[in-house]
Design a protein around this motif. Structure first.
Motif, short mmCIF file in Angstrom:
data_model
loop_
_atom_site.label_atom_id
_atom_site.label_comp_id
_atom_site.label_asym_id
_atom_site.label_seq_id
_atom_site.Cartn_x
_atom_site.Cartn_y
_atom_site.Cartn_z
N ASN A 2 -6.39 -5.67 -12.59
CA ASN A 2 -4.99 -6.03 -12.35
C ASN A 2 -4.77 -6.00 -10.84
N GLU A 3 -4.15 -7.06 -10.31
CA GLU A 3 -3.90 -7.07 -8.85
C GLU A 3 -2.41 -7.19 -8.56
N ARG A 4 -1.97 -6.39 -7.61
CA ARG A 4 -0.58 -6.47 -7.11
C ARG A 4 -0.63 -6.59 -5.60
N VAL A 5 0.20 -7.47 -5.04
CA VAL A 5 0.28 -7.62 -3.58
C VAL A 5 1.69 -7.27 -3.16
N ASN A 6 1.83 -6.18 -2.42
CA ASN A 6 3.15 -5.73 -1.96
C ASN A 6 3.28 -6.02 -0.46
N ARG A 7 4.37 -6.65 -0.07
CA ARG A 7 4.57 -7.05 1.32
C ARG A 7 5.75 -6.30 1.91
N PHE A 8 5.60 -5.86 3.19
CA PHE A 8 6.62 -5.02 3.82
C PHE A 8 6.87 -5.47 5.25
N GLU A 9 8.00 -5.11 5.77
CA GLU A 9 8.39 -5.51 7.13
C GLU A 9 7.45 -4.90 8.16
N ASP A 10 7.11 -3.59 7.93
CA ASP A 10 6.34 -2.90 8.97
C ASP A 10 5.55 -1.74 8.36
N ILE A 11 4.77 -1.04 9.19
CA ILE A 11 3.88 0.03 8.71
C ILE A 11 4.69 1.19 8.10
N GLY A 12 5.92 1.36 8.60
CA GLY A 12 6.74 2.45 8.06
C GLY A 12 7.12 2.20 6.61
N ALA A 13 7.60 1.01 6.35
CA ALA A 13 8.00 0.66 4.97
C ALA A 13 6.78 0.60 4.06
N LEU A 14 5.69 0.06 4.60
CA LEU A 14 4.42 0.01 3.85
C LEU A 14 3.99 1.41 3.43
N SER A 15 4.03 2.32 4.38
CA SER A 15 3.54 3.69 4.13
C SER A 15 4.42 4.43 3.14
N LYS A 16 5.72 4.21 3.24
CA LYS A 16 6.66 4.89 2.33
C LYS A 16 6.43 4.44 0.90
N ALA A 17 6.25 3.13 0.73
CA ALA A 17 6.03 2.58 -0.62
C ALA A 17 4.69 3.06 -1.18
N ALA A 18 3.68 3.08 -0.34
CA ALA A 18 2.36 3.55 -0.80
C ALA A 18 2.44 5.03 -1.17
N ALA A 19 3.20 5.80 -0.39
CA ALA A 19 3.34 7.23 -0.68
C ALA A 19 4.03 7.44 -2.03
N GLU A 20 5.05 6.64 -2.30
CA GLU A 20 5.72 6.72 -3.61
C GLU A 20 4.72 6.50 -4.74
N ASP A 21 3.87 5.49 -4.56
CA ASP A 21 2.91 5.16 -5.63
C ASP A 21 1.81 6.21 -5.76
N VAL A 22 1.43 6.82 -4.62
CA VAL A 22 0.44 7.91 -4.68
C VAL A 22 1.04 9.09 -5.45
N VAL A 23 2.28 9.43 -5.17
CA VAL A 23 2.95 10.53 -5.88
C VAL A 23 3.02 10.24 -7.37
N SER A 24 3.41 9.02 -7.72
CA SER A 24 3.51 8.67 -9.15
C SER A 24 2.16 8.80 -9.85
N LEU A 25 1.11 8.29 -9.20
CA LEU A 25 -0.23 8.38 -9.80
C LEU A 25 -0.68 9.83 -9.92
N ALA A 26 -0.41 10.61 -8.87
CA ALA A 26 -0.83 12.01 -8.88
C ALA A 26 -0.16 12.77 -10.02
N GLN A 27 1.14 12.58 -10.16
CA GLN A 27 1.88 13.28 -11.23
C GLN A 27 1.38 12.85 -12.61
#
Ligand code: 6PG
Length: 246
Positions: A2-27
């Motif tokens: 399964n592939e998902r491509v998420n696009r963001f304005e900048d590294i800050g928004a990219l990192s925040k979204a990735a962090a959310e997904d890491v937390v969800s996966l970890a939990q």
């Protein structure tokens, strides 16, 4: 895959979204299996993600059940500025309540590189209990990766013989001339592609051409573009900023 491509304005928004997904996966992993096994990426791109996980998201991560590994490591001491361990330790691991025994550093500076790779393969075998799991090798819940401007990922560089490895999960590699540090330890494609999920973080204009080839061209995955050969049976998720083509 399964592939998902998420696009963001900048590294800050990219990192925040990735962090959310890491937390969800970890939990989810911890509630399902009692632990979360993640392989960290090196380079500069994941730094902000690690800062978020150790900062505003610290209390949301089940740190006591998290096991941290690395996708690759340079053959330098752990306090060397070029060490992937050092960056993750400074901005994240030294600031969160993760048991020290759960930090599985690649001891790339010890002995010959080939022996260091074999030793890390043993570490993975012990952690994932390969001896008890029969043919199918349990693997990481999540692997974090970056991408170089020419399409390398972890320390798998274009046209490298390491890309042909089908058995070993960890190998010693020599980087192309001019790439420093020259000798590294890297997970191989069998290891990366056995992961349940792979997050690939790509930021910066210098990555645009390689990223376009991976995501938009019809060309099959090939050794000239190693990141295109990362095709896990589970999820491949891209986090891309505008500069990289997002
Ligand atoms: C490494 C990384 C490497 C990195 C890319 C992107 O050890 O250098 O594993 O694969 O992810 O080179 O690096 P940047 O994030 O610094 O652009």
């Amino acid at each position: 895959m399964n592939e998902r491509v998420n696009r963001f304005e900048d590294i800050g928004a990219l990192s925040k979204a990735a962090a959310e997904d890491v937390v969800s996966l970890a939990q989810a992993s911890v509630s399902e299996s009692g632990r979360f096994s993640i392989a960290l990426s090196g380079g500069h791109t994941p730094r902000r993600l690690y800062e978020i996980l150790a900062g505003e998201f610290e209390s949301r991560m089940p740190w006591r059940s998290v096991h941290v590994f690395w996708g690759d490591e340079r053959c330098v001491p752990p306090k060397d500025p070029e060490s992937n361990f050092r960056m993750a330790w400074e901005v994240m691991l030294s600031r969160v309540p993760i048991p020290q025994a759960n930090i599985h550093r690649i001891q790339a500076e010890k002995g010959l590189p080939g022996a260091a790779a074999e030793s890390y393969e043993e570490t993975l075998s012990d952690h994932f209990r390969w001896g008890l799991s029969g043919r199918t090798r349990r693997s990481f819940d999540l692997v974090l990766l970056g991408m170089g401007a020419e399409g390398h990922t972890a320390s798998l560089f274009p046209e490298s013989s390491a890309l042909e490895e089908t058995e070993r999960w960890v190998v010693a590699v020599k980087a192309p001339d001019g790439v420093f540090p020259p000798v590294r330890i890297s997970l191989t494609l069998p290891a990366l592609n056995a992961a349940d999920s792979v997050f690939i973080l790509v930021s910066g204009a210098e990555k645009r051409a390689a990223l376009q080839r991976v995501l938009e061209s019809e060309e099959p995955a090939g050794a000239d573009l190693p990141v295109s050969m990362v095709r896990p049976s589970g999820n491949r998720v891209w986090y891309i900023d505008r500069a990289a083509g997002g």
